[in-house]
Design a protein around this motif. Structure first.
Motif, short mmCIF file in Angstrom:
data_model
loop_
_atom_site.label_atom_id
_atom_site.label_comp_id
_atom_site.label_asym_id
_atom_site.label_seq_id
_atom_site.Cartn_x
_atom_site.Cartn_y
_atom_site.Cartn_z
N TYR A 148 5.95 -0.55 2.36
CA TYR A 148 5.34 0.20 1.27
C TYR A 148 5.77 1.66 1.27
N LYS A 149 5.88 2.22 0.08
CA LYS A 149 6.24 3.62 -0.06
C LYS A 149 5.09 4.51 0.40
N SER A 150 5.43 5.70 0.86
CA SER A 150 4.42 6.59 1.42
C SER A 150 3.64 7.35 0.35
N ILE A 151 4.15 7.37 -0.89
CA ILE A 151 3.49 8.12 -1.96
C ILE A 151 3.31 7.23 -3.18
N ASP A 152 2.15 7.34 -3.80
CA ASP A 152 1.83 6.58 -5.02
C ASP A 152 1.38 7.56 -6.10
N PHE A 153 1.73 7.25 -7.35
CA PHE A 153 1.31 8.07 -8.48
C PHE A 153 0.54 7.20 -9.47
N GLY A 154 -0.50 7.77 -10.06
CA GLY A 154 -1.29 7.03 -11.03
C GLY A 154 -2.02 7.97 -11.97
N VAL A 155 -2.80 7.37 -12.85
CA VAL A 155 -3.62 8.14 -13.78
C VAL A 155 -5.01 7.51 -13.81
#
Length: 204
Positions: A148-155
């Motif tokens: 899994y990636k270390s950073i996630d983006f959302g709204v």
């Protein structure tokens, strides 16, 4: 994604520079999460979130609220495993257990004296990722953070209600915008976070 991070910093700088009043608080609640995308038979997983926030009041109607939250997320899915005792495939549950430090920045608009609507971006930092297989009379858990990636983006979208000057409750939906899987070259599998949360907050 860098634009989202810069936007969050800009909103915070503007908010503190133009604040009429700043209140700090703590909050906690229940998460109902799943993963969308290339995941078959995914179902919701119950988790929690806890952390703090600052409500930066810009006017009687409008506030900016940055938060720092520890959040447990993930999903459940059905799978098949080989039962050595029965010498056959049996149904099993695979649980993806993700934990993030999330930093949402919410724009809050009070449509009534105590009732507000909110929306805003969120950046998440992965703390841990574990996979648990249960079935066939056995249960195993492994560390899967490397996948899994270390950073996630959302709204986020939500609403809140202030019962008193100090006590409030909120409902929120987090829509993941980025693929959280750490794919190898040529691998196009995608998973995105999807989290519905109920929380209670206390302002000091």
């Amino acid at each position: 994604m860098k634009k989202i991070t810069l936007s969050i910093v800009a909103v915070l700088a503007f908010g503190f520079a133009n604040a009429q009043e700043v209140k700090f608080g703590v909050k906690g609640g229940i998460n109902l999460s799943t993963l969308t995308g290339d995941m078959e038979d995914a179902s919701s997983k119950v988790g929690f979130q806890v952390g703090g926030f600052a409500e930066i009041k810009l006017s009687d109607k409008f506030s900016v609220q940055p938060e720092l939250l520890y959040s447990t997320q993930g999903a459940k899915e059905k799978s098949n495993v080989f039962d050595a005792d029965a010498m056959e495939l049996v149904s099993a549950d695979f649980t993806t257990k993700l934990a993030y430090i999330n930093v949402p920045v919410m724009a809050k608009y009070y449509v009534a004296e105590k009732f507000s609507l909110e929306a805003g971006p969120q950046i998440g930092f992965l703390v841990s990722a574990k996979g648990k297989m249960s079935g066939g009379g056995d249960s195993q858990e492994e560390d899967i953070k490397d996948f899994y990636k270390s950073i996630d983006f959302g709204v986020n979208f939500g609403a809140g209600y202030d019962f008193t000057e100090n006590l409030s409750a909120g409902v929120r939906y987090n829509l993941g915008l980025s693929n959280i899987l750490e794919n190898e070259a040529g691998d196009n599998f995608k998973n995105k976070n999807s989290v519905f949360s109920l929380s209670v907050g206390y302002k000091f």
